[in-house]
Design an enzyme around this catalytic site. Structure first.
Site, mmCIF file in Angstrom:
data_model
loop_
_atom_site.group_PDB
_atom_site.id
_atom_site.type_symbol
_atom_site.label_atom_id
_atom_site.label_comp_id
_atom_site.label_asym_id
_atom_site.label_seq_id
_atom_site.Cartn_x
_atom_site.Cartn_y
_atom_site.Cartn_z
ATOM 1 N N ARG A 179 0.851 -1.188 0.000
ATOM 2 C CA ARG A 179 0.000 0.000 0.000
ATOM 3 C C ARG A 179 0.888 1.240 0.000
ATOM 4 O O ARG A 179 1.695 1.426 0.910
ATOM 5 C CB ARG A 179 -0.892 -0.015 1.248
ATOM 6 C CG ARG A 179 -1.724 1.228 1.444
ATOM 7 C CD ARG A 179 -2.663 1.061 2.633
ATOM 8 N NE ARG A 179 -3.437 2.263 2.859
ATOM 9 C CZ ARG A 179 -3.166 3.188 3.792
ATOM 10 N NH1 ARG A 179 -2.149 3.027 4.609
ATOM 11 N NH2 ARG A 179 -3.928 4.248 3.916
ATOM 12 N N HIS A 206 -2.894 10.935 0.598
ATOM 13 C CA HIS A 206 -2.372 10.751 1.949
ATOM 14 C C HIS A 206 -1.774 12.094 2.377
ATOM 15 O O HIS A 206 -0.574 12.219 2.598
ATOM 16 C CB HIS A 206 -1.356 9.603 1.972
ATOM 17 C CG HIS A 206 -1.105 9.006 3.328
ATOM 18 N ND1 HIS A 206 -1.227 7.655 3.593
ATOM 19 C CD2 HIS A 206 -0.734 9.570 4.495
ATOM 20 C CE1 HIS A 206 -0.923 7.425 4.867
ATOM 21 N NE2 HIS A 206 -0.620 8.574 5.435
ATOM 22 N N GLU A 229 -7.428 8.555 6.059
ATOM 23 C CA GLU A 229 -7.698 9.239 7.324
ATOM 24 C C GLU A 229 -8.171 10.683 7.163
ATOM 25 O O GLU A 229 -7.459 11.625 7.559
ATOM 26 C CB GLU A 229 -6.448 9.201 8.208
ATOM 27 C CG GLU A 229 -5.909 7.819 8.457
ATOM 28 C CD GLU A 229 -4.784 7.780 9.481
ATOM 29 O OE1 GLU A 229 -4.327 8.843 9.919
ATOM 30 O OE2 GLU A 229 -4.370 6.673 9.868
ATOM 31 N N ASN A 258 -7.390 1.916 9.852
ATOM 32 C CA ASN A 258 -6.069 2.104 10.468
ATOM 33 C C ASN A 258 -6.275 2.134 11.969
ATOM 34 O O ASN A 258 -7.107 2.900 12.470
ATOM 35 C CB ASN A 258 -5.437 3.430 10.035
ATOM 36 C CG ASN A 258 -5.041 3.423 8.568
ATOM 37 O OD1 ASN A 258 -5.142 2.402 7.890
ATOM 38 N ND2 ASN A 258 -4.599 4.564 8.074
ATOM 39 N N TYR A 318 -4.335 2.175 15.829
ATOM 40 C CA TYR A 318 -3.124 2.274 16.652
ATOM 41 C C TYR A 318 -3.394 2.094 18.147
ATOM 42 O O TYR A 318 -2.677 1.376 18.812
ATOM 43 C CB TYR A 318 -2.405 3.606 16.388
ATOM 44 C CG TYR A 318 -1.769 3.609 15.010
ATOM 45 C CD1 TYR A 318 -0.529 3.025 14.816
ATOM 46 C CD2 TYR A 318 -2.442 4.118 13.908
ATOM 47 C CE1 TYR A 318 0.046 2.966 13.553
ATOM 48 C CE2 TYR A 318 -1.869 4.072 12.636
ATOM 49 C CZ TYR A 318 -0.631 3.489 12.466
ATOM 50 O OH TYR A 318 -0.066 3.421 11.222
ATOM 51 N N GLU A 370 -3.463 -0.102 8.204
ATOM 52 C CA GLU A 370 -2.280 0.314 8.975
ATOM 53 C C GLU A 370 -2.412 -0.186 10.399
ATOM 54 O O GLU A 370 -3.480 -0.044 11.012
ATOM 55 C CB GLU A 370 -2.156 1.850 9.066
ATOM 56 C CG GLU A 370 -1.668 2.528 7.835
ATOM 57 C CD GLU A 370 -1.535 4.045 8.001
ATOM 58 O OE1 GLU A 370 -1.324 4.523 9.133
ATOM 59 O OE2 GLU A 370 -1.659 4.741 6.985
HETATM 60 C C1 FCB Z 1 -1.273 7.288 10.571
HETATM 61 C C2 FCB Z 1 -0.845 7.814 9.222
HETATM 62 C C3 FCB Z 1 0.507 7.352 8.785
HETATM 63 C C4 FCB Z 1 1.493 7.281 9.924
HETATM 64 C C5 FCB Z 1 0.912 6.528 11.087
HETATM 65 C C6 FCB Z 1 1.844 6.365 12.254
HETATM 66 O O1 FCB Z 1 -2.188 8.146 11.159
HETATM 67 O O2 FCB Z 1 -1.777 7.448 8.238
HETATM 68 O O3 FCB Z 1 0.922 8.178 7.746
HETATM 69 O O4 FCB Z 1 1.902 8.535 10.261
HETATM 70 O O5 FCB Z 1 -0.260 7.160 11.523
#
Ligand code: FCB
Length: 465
Positions: A81, A125, A170, A299, A301, A369
């Site tokens: 990607r 992006h 995002e 995505n 985290y 992600e």
């Molecule tokens: C996301 C982004 C990516 C990177 C990660 C850690 O929010 O899409 O570009 O910065 O975080």
């Protein structure tokens, strides 16, 4: 493998991948007719990024893409990607394609296909052409229309070889970090402007999907990537609960409700009516935004533990859309990454199950992600050992399987990121790569997690012993 998770194989067609983004890796910002983007402007203005870092050179991927594709191949992922830099294709944000810019992505796609890796292309992006920002950027509906033109140009050039098309990465960050908190380019703190941007990003997504579908050649798939959070109150206190609802609106529902559910979020008027009349909405926009999608990229985290904290500027005229009296305060007992983000893998399963429960026509999900920054160093033997990253990815892959076992249709997992890179306002200080980049000489050194990821994917193949 270090896994505490029960070992189960993934279905045969499950996609494994790795992700990057143009501005974070390419460099070569003045080459082949590329125009300026809002991230060039923002990162060059003093005080916006750690140590004043910018993407002028980044990992020099523009010149080293063959080496990087070889690393992707060595990793053994089936999908890669990446994003296309809009200012390489339309330096001023409109008009015919700059063929030299397009040619870079032609070469990249050919190299990937030659290596047996499927390209997964993201159109936006975050690197908006600066010329469009000067005409209002995403605050203006015109940018949504320009985006659809750009999408059609790239699609026309590459859809003979690229199947997977993502419109936006995002939009939460583009709208609210870019125009409400000011942490990202273009670095503004606005109320109405940020809400208008969120809206026009979604309109742009809808128009781009329509434009690309209209010129569809074959089996192309169209989707969007959202960064979603498992938002929960920090306590049972009613003030914390309503703060969590507001944060959930900002981080999730502002996008998921229109795009996936075809409704405006119920809380939006209550939270934002003092700063905006929502006059940017045209009557048919909801239908436009809610295009049928072939996939949803998620995505993920970390979770958000939300506490009531009066942050709102009393005067609505100066209030940003992110001033919502809510603060994210992760429990002290959760471990943190180098970003300070709490690690709680089970939050991924909660989030995925919630999506399934709330949106009846949810398209298949790909985790586009997931990954973590840690303080990686080259040791005396020249190796980069990163056990915490391995543990992080392993746990999230395990949670992805749990969500699948609970009936969520997840079809792929992409690790962020292939390489250490320009981590936006944090500059080069935060390393997310499976491959270490030595910024003195741009040498690539696969970390222990690179080899682990390769072996983990192999072990999960249905035909593996
Ligand atoms: C996301 C982004 C990516 C990177 C990660 C850690 O929010 O899409 O570009 O910065 O975080």
């Amino acid at each position: 493998m270090s896994s505490d998770y029960e070992f189960r194989k993934f279905p045969e067609n499950f996609k494994w991948g790795v992700s990057t983004a143009a501005y974070q890796i390419e460099g070569a910002v003045h080459e082949d007719g590329r125009g300026q983007s809002i991230w060039d402007t923002f990162s060059h203005a003093p005080g916006n990024t750690a140590r004043g870092d910018n993407g002028d050179v980044a990992t020099d991927h523009y010149h080293r893409f063959r080496e990087d594709v070889a690393l992707i191949r060595g990793l053994g992922v089936g999908s890669y990607r990446f994003s296309v830099a809009w200012p390489r294709i339309q330096p001023e944000g409109h008009g015919p394609a700059n063929l030299r810019g397009l040619d870079f992505y032609q070469r990249l796609v050919d190299e990937l296909l030659g290596a047996g890796v499927e390209p997964w292309l993201t159109l936006y992006h975050w690197d908006l052409p600066q010329a469009l920002e000067e005409r209002g950027g995403w605050r203006s509906r015109d940018t949504a229309e320009r985006f659809a033109d750009y999408a059609a140009l790239v699609h026309d050039a590459l859809s003979d070889r690229v199947t997977w098309w993502t419109t936006l990465n995002e939009p939460y960050c583009s709208a609210f970090l870019g125009l409400a908190t000011g942490e990202h380019a273009p670095g503004a703190r606005e109320g109405h402007g940020a809400l208008a941007a969120a809206h026009h990003l979604m309109v742009g997504h809808g128009l781009a999907v329509q434009a690309m579908r209209a010129q569809r050649r074959g089996e192309e798939k169209f989707g969007i990537t959202l960064n979603l959070s498992d938002v929960r109150p920090a306590s049972a206190d009613p003030a914390d609960r309503s703060a969590a609802e507001r944060l959930d609106l900002l981080q999730n529902r502002a996008f998921t409700d229109p795009i996936l559910g075809g409704t405006w979020p119920s809380l939006e008027r209550q939270v934002w009516s003092e700063i905006s009349d929502f006059g940017f909405r045209a009557p048919d926009d909801l239908a436009l935004i809610r295009q049928p999608l072939d996939f949803l990229g998620v995505n993920f985290y970390c979770p958000s533990y939300t506490k009531f904290a009066p942050t709102a500027e009393p005067d609505p005229e100066f209030r940003s859309a992110a001033d919502i009296d809510a603060q994210n305060v992760p429990p002290a007992e959760l471990p943190r990454t180098a970003m300070g983000w709490p690690v709680e893998p089970s939050a991924l399963t909660r989030l995925l199950c919630r999506l399934k429960d709330e949106y009846r026509e949810l398209p298949p999900i790909y985790i586009t992600e997931n990954g973590a920054a840690f303080r990686d160093v080259i040791d005396s033997t020249g190796a980069v050992l990163d056990p915490e990253r391995i543990e992080f990815i392993d746990a999230h892959v395990g949670e992805t399987q749990d969500a699948m076992a609970k009936g969520v249709d997840v079809r792929g997992y992409f690790c962020w990121s292939l390489l250490d890179n320009f981590e936006w306002s944090y500059g080069y200080a935060k390393r997310f790569g499976l491959v270490y980049v030595d910024y003195d000489d741009l040498r690539r050194i696969p970390k222990a997690s690179y080899y682990w990821y390769r072996d983990m994917m192999r072990a999960h193949r249905p035909d593996a012993p």
